[in-house]
Write an enzyme that holds these catalytic residues in place. Structure first.
Site, PDB file in Angstrom:
ATOM      1  N   ARG A   1      -9.371   8.020  -0.474  1.00  0.00           N
ATOM      2  CA  ARG A   1     -10.315   8.446   0.548  1.00  0.00           C
ATOM      3  C   ARG A   1     -11.186   9.593   0.047  1.00  0.00           C
ATOM      4  NH1 ARG A   1      -9.964   7.515   6.029  1.00  0.00           N
ATOM      5  NH2 ARG A   1      -8.506   5.865   6.657  1.00  0.00           N
TER       6      ARG A   1
ATOM      7  N   GLU B   1      -8.686   0.577  -2.727  1.00  0.00           N
ATOM      8  CA  GLU B   1      -9.530   0.604  -1.528  1.00  0.00           C
ATOM      9  C   GLU B   1     -10.406   1.843  -1.571  1.00  0.00           C
ATOM     10  OE1 GLU B   1      -6.766   0.526   1.681  1.00  0.00           O
ATOM     11  OE2 GLU B   1      -6.818  -1.642   1.819  1.00  0.00           O
TER      12      GLU B   1
ATOM     13  N   ARG C   1      -6.872  12.784   1.414  1.00  0.00           N
ATOM     14  CA  ARG C   1      -5.774  13.232   2.280  1.00  0.00           C
ATOM     15  C   ARG C   1      -4.419  12.744   1.775  1.00  0.00           C
ATOM     16  NH1 ARG C   1      -7.207   9.937   7.731  1.00  0.00           N
ATOM     17  NH2 ARG C   1      -9.240  10.833   7.276  1.00  0.00           N
ATOM     18  N   HIS C   2      -4.401  11.627   1.007  1.00  0.00           N
ATOM     19  CA  HIS C   2      -3.112  11.159   0.487  1.00  0.00           C
ATOM     20  C   HIS C   2      -3.259  10.799  -0.999  1.00  0.00           C
ATOM     21  CE1 HIS C   2      -5.008   7.443   1.748  1.00  0.00           C
ATOM     22  NE2 HIS C   2      -4.632   7.530   3.008  1.00  0.00           N
TER      23      HIS C   2
ATOM     24  N   ARG D   1       3.319  18.910   1.501  1.00  0.00           N
ATOM     25  CA  ARG D   1       3.808  20.187   0.966  1.00  0.00           C
ATOM     26  C   ARG D   1       3.110  20.572  -0.331  1.00  0.00           C
ATOM     27  NH1 ARG D   1       9.084  22.050   2.240  1.00  0.00           N
ATOM     28  NH2 ARG D   1       9.220  22.134   4.532  1.00  0.00           N
TER      29      ARG D   1
ATOM     30  N   HIS E   1      -3.707  -4.485   7.742  1.00  0.00           N
ATOM     31  CA  HIS E   1      -3.799  -3.305   8.616  1.00  0.00           C
ATOM     32  C   HIS E   1      -2.899  -3.441   9.839  1.00  0.00           C
ATOM     33  CE1 HIS E   1      -5.305   0.659   9.641  1.00  0.00           C
ATOM     34  NE2 HIS E   1      -5.120   0.269  10.879  1.00  0.00           N
ATOM     35  N   GLY E   2      -1.935  -2.553   9.914  1.00  0.00           N
ATOM     36  CA  GLY E   2      -1.062  -2.484  11.087  1.00  0.00           C
ATOM     37  C   GLY E   2       0.009  -3.549  11.152  1.00  0.00           C
TER      38      GLY E   2
ATOM     39  N   GLU F   1     -11.008  -9.322   3.142  1.00  0.00           N
ATOM     40  CA  GLU F   1      -9.717  -8.974   3.742  1.00  0.00           C
ATOM     41  C   GLU F   1      -9.947  -8.826   5.231  1.00  0.00           C
ATOM     42  OE1 GLU F   1      -7.157  -6.092   1.871  1.00  0.00           O
ATOM     43  OE2 GLU F   1      -6.288  -5.526   3.815  1.00  0.00           O
TER      44      GLU F   1
ATOM     45  N   GLY G   1       1.247  -1.454   4.290  1.00  0.00           N
ATOM     46  CA  GLY G   1       1.665  -0.156   3.769  1.00  0.00           C
ATOM     47  C   GLY G   1       2.513   0.639   4.732  1.00  0.00           C
ATOM     48  N   HIS G   2       1.879   1.091   5.825  1.00  0.00           N
ATOM     49  CA  HIS G   2       2.545   2.065   6.687  1.00  0.00           C
ATOM     50  C   HIS G   2       3.930   1.603   7.134  1.00  0.00           C
ATOM     51  CE1 HIS G   2       3.310   4.297  10.465  1.00  0.00           C
ATOM     52  NE2 HIS G   2       2.839   5.310   9.761  1.00  0.00           N
TER      53      HIS G   2
ATOM     54  N   ASP H   1      -0.099   4.444   0.034  1.00  0.00           N
ATOM     55  CA  ASP H   1      -0.789   5.655   0.504  1.00  0.00           C
ATOM     56  C   ASP H   1       0.173   6.669   1.106  1.00  0.00           C
ATOM     57  OD1 ASP H   1      -3.808   4.132   1.969  1.00  0.00           O
ATOM     58  OD2 ASP H   1      -3.189   4.457  -0.116  1.00  0.00           O
ATOM     59  N   HIS H   2       1.114   6.188   1.931  1.00  0.00           N
ATOM     60  CA  HIS H   2       1.865   7.150   2.742  1.00  0.00           C
ATOM     61  C   HIS H   2       3.093   7.722   2.056  1.00  0.00           C
ATOM     62  CE1 HIS H   2      -1.165   6.758   5.656  1.00  0.00           C
ATOM     63  NE2 HIS H   2      -1.016   5.455   5.685  1.00  0.00           N
TER      64      HIS H   2
ATOM     65  N   THR I   1      -6.792   6.658  10.840  1.00  0.00           N
ATOM     66  CA  THR I   1      -6.652   5.562   9.888  1.00  0.00           C
ATOM     67  C   THR I   1      -7.870   4.659  10.071  1.00  0.00           C
ATOM     68  OG1 THR I   1      -5.216   3.794   9.057  1.00  0.00           O
ATOM     69  CG2 THR I   1      -5.304   4.093  11.453  1.00  0.00           C
ATOM     70  N   THR I   2      -7.958   3.628   9.254  1.00  0.00           N
ATOM     71  CA  THR I   2      -9.115   2.742   9.343  1.00  0.00           C
ATOM     72  C   THR I   2      -9.215   2.148  10.741  1.00  0.00           C
ATOM     73  OG1 THR I   2      -8.911   2.234   7.011  1.00  0.00           O
ATOM     74  CG2 THR I   2     -10.205   0.701   8.341  1.00  0.00           C
TER      75      THR I   2
ATOM     76  N   ASN J   1       0.854  -1.188   0.000  1.00  0.00           N
ATOM     77  CA  ASN J   1       0.000   0.000   0.000  1.00  0.00           C
ATOM     78  C   ASN J   1       0.891   1.240   0.000  1.00  0.00           C
ATOM     79  OD1 ASN J   1      -1.486   2.269   1.016  1.00  0.00           O
ATOM     80  ND2 ASN J   1      -3.107   0.861   1.674  1.00  0.00           N
TER      81      ASN J   1
ATOM     82  N   HIS K   1      -5.559   3.683  -1.417  1.00  0.00           N
ATOM     83  CA  HIS K   1      -6.844   3.974  -0.776  1.00  0.00           C
ATOM     84  C   HIS K   1      -7.257   5.387  -1.173  1.00  0.00           C
ATOM     85  CE1 HIS K   1      -9.248   4.244   3.279  1.00  0.00           C
ATOM     86  NE2 HIS K   1     -10.010   4.429   2.223  1.00  0.00           N
TER      87      HIS K   1
HETATM   88  C1  LIG Z   1      -8.168  -0.474   5.080  1.00  0.00           C
HETATM   89  C2  LIG Z   1      -6.831  -0.342   5.684  1.00  0.00           C
HETATM   90  O1  LIG Z   1      -6.548  -0.884   6.716  1.00  0.00           O
HETATM   91  C3  LIG Z   1      -5.788   0.432   4.994  1.00  0.00           C
HETATM   92  O2  LIG Z   1      -5.517  -0.144   3.802  1.00  0.00           O
HETATM   93  C4  LIG Z   1      -6.199   1.870   4.802  1.00  0.00           C
HETATM   94  O3  LIG Z   1      -5.546   2.382   3.670  1.00  0.00           O
HETATM   95  C5  LIG Z   1      -5.803   2.633   6.041  1.00  0.00           C
HETATM   96  O4  LIG Z   1      -6.057   3.984   5.791  1.00  0.00           O
HETATM   97  P1  LIG Z   1      -4.797   4.965   5.656  1.00  0.00           P
HETATM   98  O5  LIG Z   1      -3.931   4.413   4.546  1.00  0.00           O
HETATM   99  O6  LIG Z   1      -5.423   6.294   5.327  1.00  0.00           O
HETATM  100  O7  LIG Z   1      -4.077   4.901   6.977  1.00  0.00           O
HETATM  101  N1  LIG Z   2      -5.700  -2.994   3.894  1.00  0.00           N
HETATM  102  C1  LIG Z   2      -4.470  -2.830   4.642  1.00  0.00           C
HETATM  103  C2  LIG Z   2      -3.511  -1.992   3.861  1.00  0.00           C
HETATM  104  O1  LIG Z   2      -3.655  -1.811   2.663  1.00  0.00           O
HETATM  105  C3  LIG Z   2      -2.338  -1.393   4.538  1.00  0.00           C
HETATM  106  O2  LIG Z   2      -2.633  -1.085   5.879  1.00  0.00           O
HETATM  107  P1  LIG Z   2      -1.380  -0.538   6.717  1.00  0.00           P
HETATM  108  O3  LIG Z   2      -0.266  -1.557   6.593  1.00  0.00           O
HETATM  109  O4  LIG Z   2      -0.975   0.790   6.115  1.00  0.00           O
HETATM  110  O5  LIG Z   2      -1.892  -0.428   8.138  1.00  0.00           O
END
Ligand SMILES: CC(=O)[C@@H](O)[C@H](O)COP(=O)(O)O
Ligand SMILES: NCC(=O)COP(=O)(O)O
Length: 246
Positions: free
Chosen positions: A47, A72, A51-52, A20, A193-194, A153, A215-216, A11-12, A102-103, A9, A45
């Site tokens: 949203r 997503e 936001r990202h 910026r 997630h996480g 998922e 992702g994160h 997103d970040h 976050t979710t 993922n 994702h």
């Molecule tokens: C659904 C999920 O758990 C993540 O894939 C989602 O993208 C979390 O949202 P953020 O990426 O905005 O933290």
């Molecule tokens: N659906 C989970 C995802 O795409 C990534 O979640 P995270 O690792 O950023 O918490």
């Protein structure tokens, strides 16, 4: 035993860009590096508050992702139309609150089964494979089947956020039981997630899990060691866990 797949993922990467309002770092480029480094898919994702990930990222990545693009999104008419326009390989329907950091949990399919079924039907008719992001809960799994989704998922956030070993083991047992229950009913089971480098192995070892979306923690590690190393290290951990080497 089947291989475990990694969906990265990005997103970040976009969070850093939006901080910026610059054109860099580009999640499109990050996705390409992730794929070259062993990612089996890319997750983004879009949203409602952008936001990202922004609409441009969805449009470009729908053309550039070489593996599989997993979009997503919330269960809204706007997002369903965007998905049908750009045709990602997968859509994962997730709950969304503007005020959330976050979710925070899984989709309540039981309560909203009619609305979710309509979205699953429209997306499926457009040739998109649909996954529902749900808590490891048998009623939510049964409702996902009723809604016609081929994938779920499992939300691993409570496992990831556990405050002690006993709580984490309890959450792991819930996920393991849910994965087995869902697979026995014919659903394809992903999870996410996480998840990070110190908690991923027990989840990756669950034989019913097809793909982990992470992702994160990968992006955070990429800041220190580079995207290629962060992705390849995560994939190696997952494969070793699946083979029982962890
Ligand atoms: C659904 C999920 O758990 C993540 O894939 C989602 O993208 C979390 O949202 P953020 O990426 O905005 O933290
Ligand atoms: N659906 C989970 C995802 O795409 C990534 O979640 P995270 O690792 O950023 O918490």
């Amino acid at each position: 035993m089947s291989d475990i797949l990694l969906g990265v993922n990005v997103d970040h990467i976009a969070t850093l860009r939006q901080a910026r309002g610059t054109s860099y770092p580009d999640p499109v480029l990050a996705a390409g590096v992730a794929e070259l480094s062993g990612a089996d898919g890319i997750t983004i994702h879009l949203r409602e508050d952008r936001r990202h990930i922004i609409d441009r990222d969805v449009a470009v990545m729908s053309q550039t992702v070489q593996t599989r693009l997993n979009l997503e999104m919330a269960v809204t008419d706007e997002m369903v139309e965007i998905a049908c326009q750009h045709q990602p390989h997968f859509v994962c329907l997730v709950p969304e609150k503007r005020e959330e950091l976050t979710t925070e949990g899984g989709l309540d399919v039981v309560t909203h089964v009619e609305k979710i079924t309509q979205a699953v039907t429209k997306l499926s008719e457009a040739g998109i494979q649909v996954s529902l992001f749900i808590d490891p809960d048998y009623d939510q799994i049964d409702a996902s089947i009723a809604a016609g989704a081929p994938f779920i998922e499992l939300h691993t956030g409570h496992y990831a956020d556990a405050e002690n070993e006993a709580e984490q083991q309890s959450e792991l047992k819930k996920i393991a039981a849910a994965a087995s229950y869902a697979a026995d009913k014919g659903l394809k089971v992903n999870a996410g997630h996480g998840l990070h480098y110190h908690n991923v192995s027990p989840i990756a070892a669950l034989p019913e899990i097809i793909e982990l979306n992470i992702g994160h923690s990968i992006i955070a590690r990429a800041v220190m060691v580079g995207m290629d190393k962060a992705v390849s290290e995560m994939k190696t951990l997952m494969v070793q866990a699946r083979k029982g080497c962890a």
